[in-house]
Write a protein that holds these residues in place. Structure first.
Motif, PDB file in Angstrom:
ATOM      1  N   LYS A 201     -10.812   0.402  -0.857  1.00 51.03           N
ATOM      2  CA  LYS A 201     -10.297   1.231   0.225  1.00 51.03           C
ATOM      3  C   LYS A 201      -9.010   1.931  -0.192  1.00 51.03           C
ATOM      4  O   LYS A 201      -8.800   3.124   0.078  1.00 51.03           O
ATOM      5  CB  LYS A 201     -10.051   0.374   1.462  1.00 51.03           C
ATOM      6  CG  LYS A 201      -9.584   1.168   2.670  1.00 51.03           C
ATOM      7  CD  LYS A 201      -9.439   0.293   3.887  1.00 51.03           C
ATOM      8  CE  LYS A 201      -8.987   1.111   5.093  1.00 51.03           C
ATOM      9  NZ  LYS A 201      -8.830   0.269   6.296  1.00 51.03           N
ATOM     10  N   LYS A 202      -8.138   1.200  -0.895  1.00 55.02           N
ATOM     11  CA  LYS A 202      -6.882   1.796  -1.366  1.00 55.02           C
ATOM     12  C   LYS A 202      -7.151   2.889  -2.389  1.00 55.02           C
ATOM     13  O   LYS A 202      -6.502   3.943  -2.388  1.00 55.02           O
ATOM     14  CB  LYS A 202      -6.008   0.701  -1.974  1.00 55.02           C
ATOM     15  CG  LYS A 202      -4.634   1.179  -2.379  1.00 55.02           C
ATOM     16  CD  LYS A 202      -3.779   0.033  -2.873  1.00 55.02           C
ATOM     17  CE  LYS A 202      -2.376   0.516  -3.251  1.00 55.02           C
ATOM     18  NZ  LYS A 202      -1.545  -0.603  -3.757  1.00 55.02           N
ATOM     19  N   GLU A 203      -8.127   2.652  -3.289  1.00 53.22           N
ATOM     20  CA  GLU A 203      -8.467   3.672  -4.282  1.00 53.22           C
ATOM     21  C   GLU A 203      -9.006   4.937  -3.623  1.00 53.22           C
ATOM     22  O   GLU A 203      -8.699   6.055  -4.035  1.00 53.22           O
ATOM     23  CB  GLU A 203      -9.489   3.116  -5.269  1.00 53.22           C
ATOM     24  CG  GLU A 203      -8.921   2.070  -6.218  1.00 53.22           C
ATOM     25  CD  GLU A 203      -9.977   1.517  -7.152  1.00 53.22           C
ATOM     26  OE1 GLU A 203     -11.172   1.866  -6.942  1.00 53.22           O
ATOM     27  OE2 GLU A 203      -9.641   0.743  -8.062  1.00 53.22           O
ATOM     28  N   GLU A 204      -9.817   4.768  -2.596  1.00 54.80           N
ATOM     29  CA  GLU A 204     -10.358   5.927  -1.881  1.00 54.80           C
ATOM     30  C   GLU A 204      -9.239   6.722  -1.213  1.00 54.80           C
ATOM     31  O   GLU A 204      -9.227   7.967  -1.246  1.00 54.80           O
ATOM     32  CB  GLU A 204     -11.369   5.461  -0.831  1.00 54.80           C
ATOM     33  CG  GLU A 204     -11.984   6.594  -0.016  1.00 54.80           C
ATOM     34  CD  GLU A 204     -12.757   7.590  -0.878  1.00 54.80           C
ATOM     35  OE1 GLU A 204     -12.831   8.765  -0.482  1.00 54.80           O
ATOM     36  OE2 GLU A 204     -13.274   7.176  -1.947  1.00 54.80           O
ATOM     37  N   GLU A 205      -8.278   6.008  -0.616  1.00 56.66           N
ATOM     38  CA  GLU A 205      -7.141   6.697   0.002  1.00 56.66           C
ATOM     39  C   GLU A 205      -6.326   7.434  -1.052  1.00 56.66           C
ATOM     40  O   GLU A 205      -5.857   8.554  -0.822  1.00 56.66           O
ATOM     41  CB  GLU A 205      -6.265   5.687   0.748  1.00 56.66           C
ATOM     42  CG  GLU A 205      -6.952   5.073   1.965  1.00 56.66           C
ATOM     43  CD  GLU A 205      -6.099   4.000   2.618  1.00 56.66           C
ATOM     44  OE1 GLU A 205      -5.055   3.636   2.006  1.00 56.66           O
ATOM     45  OE2 GLU A 205      -6.455   3.524   3.705  1.00 56.66           O
TER      46      GLU A 205
END
Length: 418
Positions: A201-205
């Motif tokens: 999720k952090k990578e997508e953000e």
């Protein structure tokens, strides 16, 4: 005083309702919200009717549109905020029916913490979840399994009440058989899975932010290219205008030379006793002109270039035994002509003191030196103390001719010998 808005503890934004706060939490992952007595502003632009919810938003609207008048309608819609999430009407009817059945005496039923599987609760606490969050996850996942509880936490981690202990009516409190506990290996696997989801999720953000930054870089690059193009266009226009001015100056110089040639021609006719040429008379044919030129060639007066060349020849022949002095004199004369042609507005290049020792040593004492400067346009002033070339008498064509003759005299080793 009861709260009239919800304030995000992470960024300070105010919200009118729980739904707005939940949407904000889903977008930003902020989970720290509290009641506030500060009302959400309702500033309405009097020019276009656009509502603005903050002073910052109204300032931005003013900057974009130029509208400065706003009507403050904040007080019209201020009311205590409800922290309850609205439910569907059917669910409300069912809840009212249940309350009516359970509270025939008119008393509210006692609210208690729901019972959950203690083994699963311990395992969730071991994995790092708070007790309130673990109870809420087990309760809403139906005490199905540890995996179901973890999945529920991941899906609802942005809920504003994720860390609040849920409460249920005492009549709904039911005991369930304990669920089989997970092994330590399974707990570690769940922890790794949870961390992996959070990492993705952090990578997508981060990718989303990088895309936004790339768009901004592209926009700035386009603006820089456009500014460079405009600057190049202006420079091109400036060069074209400069070339036009140079052509006009060259045309004026040519016209001045033509007039001088006409004057010289008229002077020659006068010396030969011929009548002045009638401008209205037809021009003779080419053969006749050629015949006249050949017939009057022996008595044609010397041109300025020839007179300059004769001065240089006299200077060299007079001092043929001192080659170095002759070369110094030629170079000094070339410097005078070049300085005036390059900087015609500088008076210091157009005025020479004749009594200057360096000038006398290099040019003044040499026969033909001062005469050459006079052919370039210099005149003696103040009783012969100075050689001066007035600005309005600076003739670039004559100075260029002088430079050509001097260069030929310097480079030609046989100049003045024959």
């Amino acid at each position: 005083m009861s709260g009239v808005s919800l304030q995000c503890g992470d960024c300070g934004t105010l919200f009118k309702s729980v739904e707005e706060a939940q949407e904000h939490a889903e977008v930003t992952s902020h989970a720290n919200f509290s009641e506030s007595t500060e009302a959400v502003l309702n500033l309405v632009c009097t020019a276009c009717g656009k509502p603005c919810r903050s002073k910052t938003e109204s300032d931005l609207h003013t900057k974009r549109t130029g509208h400065t008048e706003f009507t403050d309608k904040t007080a019209e819609g201020v009311k205590p905020i409800s922290l309850e999430v609205p439910k569907a009407k059917a669910d409300d009817d069912e809840d009212m029916a249940e309350v009516g059945d359970d509270s025939g005496t008119g008393q509210h039923e006692e609210m208690v913490v729901p019972e959950v599987d203690q083994n699963l609760l311990s395992e969730l606490e071991t994995m790092g979840f708070s007790k309130a969050r673990a109870i809420r996850a087990l309760h809403f996942s139906g005490n199905a399994s540890l995996e179901a509880a973890v999945n529920w936490v991941v899906e609802h981690e942005s809920d504003p009440d994720i860390d609040e202990t849920p409460m249920v009516p005492a009549s709904a409190k039911k005991g369930e058989a304990p669920r089989p506990s997970l092994t330590p290996e399974e707990i570690k696997m769940k922890q790794l899975e949870l961390r992996e989801r959070a990492r993705k999720k952090k990578e997508e953000e981060e990718r989303q932010r990088e895309r936004e930054r790339e768009k901004e870089r592209i926009r700035i690059g386009k603006e820089l290219l456009e500014a460079k193009r405009i600057e190049e266009d202006n420079e091109r226009k400036r060069i074209i205008a400069l070339r036009k001015a140079e052509k006009a100056e060259e045309q004026r110089a040519r016209e001045k030379i033509r007039q001088k040639l006409e004057e010289d021609k008229a002077e020659r006719r006068r010396k030969l006793g011929l009548p002045a040429e009638d401008p209205a008379s037809p021009k003779p044919s080419a053969p006749v002109v050629e015949e006249k030129k050949s017939s009057f060639l022996p008595v044609r007066p010397a041109t300025k270039a020839e007179r300059m060349r004769e001065c240089l020849r006299t200077l060299k022949q007079t001092h043929k035994d001192d080659e170095a002095k002759v070369k110094t004199a030629f170079n000094t004369l070339l410097t005078y002509a070049k300085n005036v042609a390059t900087n015609p507005n500088e008076e210091k290049f157009r005025k020479i003191r004749l009594s200057n020792a360096a000038f006398q040593d290099r040019i003044g004492k040499l026969q033909g030196g001062i005469e050459f400067l006079e052919h370039c346009g210099f005149e003696k002033i103040e009783g012969g103390e100075f050689l001066y070339l007035p600005r309005d008498k600076v003739d670039i064509a004559v100075l260029n001719t002088a430079g050509t003759e001097l260069n030929n005299a310097i480079k030609n080793p046989f100049f003045g010998v024959l």
